[in-house]
Design an enzyme around this catalytic site. Structure first.
Site, PDB file in Angstrom:
ATOM      1  N   THR A  30       0.813  -1.159  -0.004  1.00 33.48           N
ATOM      2  CA  THR A  30      -0.208  -0.034   0.141  1.00 33.48           C
ATOM      3  C   THR A  30       0.841   1.214   0.047  1.00 33.48           C
ATOM      4  OG1 THR A  30      -1.539   1.428   1.273  1.00 33.48           O
ATOM      5  CG2 THR A  30      -0.213  -0.133   2.434  1.00 33.48           C
TER       6      THR A  30
ATOM      7  N   ASP B 145      -0.322   3.848   0.889  1.00 35.92           N
ATOM      8  CA  ASP B 145      -0.578   4.609   2.154  1.00 35.92           C
ATOM      9  C   ASP B 145       0.152   4.251   3.343  1.00 35.92           C
ATOM     10  OD1 ASP B 145      -2.673   5.769   0.953  1.00 35.92           O
ATOM     11  OD2 ASP B 145      -4.279   4.339   1.265  1.00 35.92           O
TER      12      ASP B 145
ATOM     13  N   MET C 275      -2.305  11.683  -2.245  1.00 36.78           N
ATOM     14  CA  MET C 275      -3.207  10.762  -1.458  1.00 36.78           C
ATOM     15  C   MET C 275      -2.862  10.258   0.015  1.00 36.78           C
ATOM     16  SD  MET C 275      -3.360   7.929  -4.636  1.00 36.78           S
ATOM     17  CE  MET C 275      -4.390   8.189  -6.227  1.00 36.78           C
TER      18      MET C 275
ATOM     19  N   GLU D 288      -5.638  14.307   0.561  1.00 35.49           N
ATOM     20  CA  GLU D 288      -6.784  14.197   0.047  1.00 35.49           C
ATOM     21  C   GLU D 288      -7.922  14.078   1.225  1.00 35.49           C
ATOM     22  OE1 GLU D 288      -7.296  10.790  -2.462  1.00 35.49           O
ATOM     23  OE2 GLU D 288      -6.704   9.424  -0.858  1.00 35.49           O
TER      24      GLU D 288
ATOM     25  N   ARG E 153       0.897   6.873  -7.702  1.00 32.95           N
ATOM     26  CA  ARG E 153       1.022   5.511  -7.310  1.00 32.95           C
ATOM     27  C   ARG E 153       1.512   4.415  -8.472  1.00 32.95           C
ATOM     28  NH1 ARG E 153      -5.415   4.079  -6.900  1.00 32.95           N
ATOM     29  NH2 ARG E 153      -5.648   3.332  -8.823  1.00 32.95           N
TER      30      ARG E 153
END
Lengths: 416, 416
Positions: free
Chosen positions: A143, A145, A189, A246, A303
């Site tokens: 990920t 993230d 993101m 975001e 990404r």
């Protein structure tokens, strides 16, 4: 369990990353070289490919193309967003998975994904164990993230961070080129975890970063933001670069993109403006200050920008795939591969295994003590944490000056 | 005229590019090595720096940093958008320029920019000649838009094209990863000339391009666009990637971003949406089809993404700067440096000189015969034209995994 002999099934899930296929390469190459593994399958579109018996025979691929997967972005096998129900509520899908696993003698299952996928992987592992079907199940994290629990960092994060930091350095030079006011709001993101947005601090460490950085870990106030920007402009020749996540939200948890969408940043035509929150905030600043502004959404590029991937990330992510197979063959199951950073000044990382149930559904956010300057800055601890991860340049081969990405044959296994 | 001895003044103008500083490096390095040139000055913020006597002494810079300018994006000296009036209407600025040139014995003037800058350069050249002040004036082209007349291509275009093609290849892989509908609308720069948008065809030549490409050379119909996307989706498993130029306009010449901003593509909150036309069109398609869509603006990154620059572009652009100085020292004036492509299969390019008045204010657009498929495709001729220009990778040095851009001291010349 140890000594299992049978087929290997690998599936990719969730949002892709620049390096997700490096784990696929690791699993496939290690699997094809293993004596215990009788066949190597790659599921089309994650769990759905297994449910529908659509998977590829990876032994049919050219080894050179499998190697190229290391530097090819996005999920080469196709991804899916599909959350399995609790088996206690509805076990239809689990029964079907068991049926397919039995039919193709799948004894090794690897699921590559983020939080939700580790949850799926955990549920499958538990169901198979309960059913008495012998299979070793290992989760391979991915990920951008960077929000998975139990691992120092997540495969894919560093390449996105490198892309973001590089782009912000370049944007910094570009946005400050005129002798007139300019406010630039860049959106990265990250809905709940601000790791990617914090990566702007890596650009800052090189003197070409952002003046203001806002993570979703801290409640966002539109009024404070406007004042923060005005303060920077006053000190800085009316130039300011802000980076926002975001997922920034107000004190009630409402997303700022929704707040602005409903109450109305207005553009030069008098219309409420939506889209990325970076664009909305840029529009708001233009309205409040009259300055030229620009909202920039790093969008999918952050990404999938494999041309700017971190070699450290590629190698670790490839290694995570290999490690998953090695662990499973050695008898491990119901675990996720993790990164553990060794102590000491020199960056070194080793693989560890974590029970899947610990990895699933727990989000790791940026430590609040790393967020400084009244919610607009990132501390040196973050830079110290993230800088080693973005080291090294991708060795992505080029053809005619453009990336030469892997071309898989994708030979479907004949349905039994 | 030949045999002039005196100082050199260089200024940058207009929107920056990834490689604009390569020309600066060429001018400075060649200038510092020339016996005829007594001092090398770089104007702060273009023509404004000359008018205000703010310019840097480039001999004070470390040669290593000047070399790094080759791979450093954006205008290192600062840019400006300032259009000189016609000298016949108001010659205040010209008088002032002449005064400054005299005061610092500037005998070589180089102006680096696009259409407007070549016009400025031309006006200055004519005024100085009329005034009897001996100075050689050479324009050094730069523009990602590739729209300058008289040159095969423009310094800066190829690096932007390479960035766009690379990003579209990566977006292509990312946007098609799920087994659900997805329409992606990517927006590239280019108000009147579609060269950058056409670069999507380079990605197409590698099998990872766009399904639809819309240039500003052709009137854009929103209704046709929706139908084009629906047709592609019907054939393509409900997946479509479209690339549009920021400057697309309807048959009346009205920009599509204005048409949609005023009549209302509406987002999920029911608000009219503005911002990039790519985002607007993505929103429109979502409304018409119910499909998931994504609008992506390549924004500043396409013109500052030096980490993805073309080595061919860097070298040619550096050479253009050197060539300008060589030509001026040899006695040329009132000219712009141009690229001439040699005939033959192998790509080779040589420098030529074009009278400034021919270069100024004429826009070169994409030949209509290169636009195919009812205004949605780009022919192989374009690919054959552009592919050689994007060859070679930048040798941008890295420090801690991030770009090491030039750091200039910017020592201001003491005002006389």
């Amino acid at each position: 369990m140890k000594g299992l002999k049978g087929a290997l099934m690998f599936a990719q899930s969730g949002g892709p990353t620049s390096v997700i296929n490096a784990s696929a390469a690791g699993v496939f190459i290690e699997g094809l070289n293993s004596d215990e593994i009788t066949a190597v399958y790659g599921a089309a579109h994650g769990i759905r490919g297994i449910l529908e018996e659509e998977f590829y025979d990876m032994s049919k691929e050219d080894i050179k193309e499998l190697e190229l997967l290391k530097t090819t972005p996005s999920s080469a096998l196709g991804s899916v967003r599909y959350k399995l129900k609790d088996a206690s509520v509805d076990d239809t899908d689990y029964k079907r998975l068991l049926e397919v696993f039995k039919k193709y003698d799948v004894r090794y299952f690897f699921y590559n994904g983020g939080n939700d996928s580790m949850d799926t992987c955990n549920k499958i592992s538990k169901y198979m164990a309960k059913s008495g079907y012998e299979i070793n199940v290992i989760g391979v994290p991915k990920t951008i993230d960077n929000d998975l629990f139990g691992t120092d960092h997540c495969p894919g994060f560093a390449s996105a961070a490198k892309y973001i930091a590089t782009s912000i350095m370049e944007i910094n030079l570009d946005a400050k080129v005129y002798d007139t006011p300019m406010v630039c709001v860049v959106e990265a993101m990250g809905r709940n975890a601000g790791w990617l947005t914090a990566s702007a601090a890596l650009a800052g460490a090189k003197g070409l970063g952002a003046d203001l950085i806002y993570l979703p870990e801290i409640d966002f106030s539109i009024e404070k933001f406007v004042k923060d920007v005005q303060d920077v402009c006053a000190k800085n020749g009316n130039k300011c670069i802000a980076v926002v996540s975001e997922g920034i939200h107000d004190a009630n948890g409402k997303l700022i993109c929704e707040v602005l969408g409903q109450t109305g940043a207005r553009d030069s035509f008098g219309h409420a403006q939506l889209g990325g929150v970076g664009i909305q905030l840029a529009s708001l600043i233009r309205e409040k200050t009259g300055f030229k502004t620009r909202g920039i959404e790093l969008s999918l590029m952050q990404r999938c920008g494999a041309h700017c991937a971190s070699l450290t990330d590629i190698e670790e992510t490839f290694g995570a795939g290999r490690e998953a197979v090695k662990a499973a063959v050695a008898g491990e199951t119901d675990k996720m591969v993790c990164y553990a950073r060794k102590e000491g000044d020199k960056y070194e990382c080793e693989y560890k295994l974590l029970p899947l149930e610990l990895a699933a559904n727990t989000e790791k956010t940026v430590p609040l003590e790393w967020i400084t300057n009244n919610g607009t800055g990132i501390s040196d601890e973050f830079v110290k944490y993230a800088m080693p991860l973005i080291q090294g340049e991708t060795n992505l081969p080029k053809e005619d000056g453009l990336p030469r990405f892997a071309k898989l044959k994708k030979v479907l296994v004949t349905k039994k």
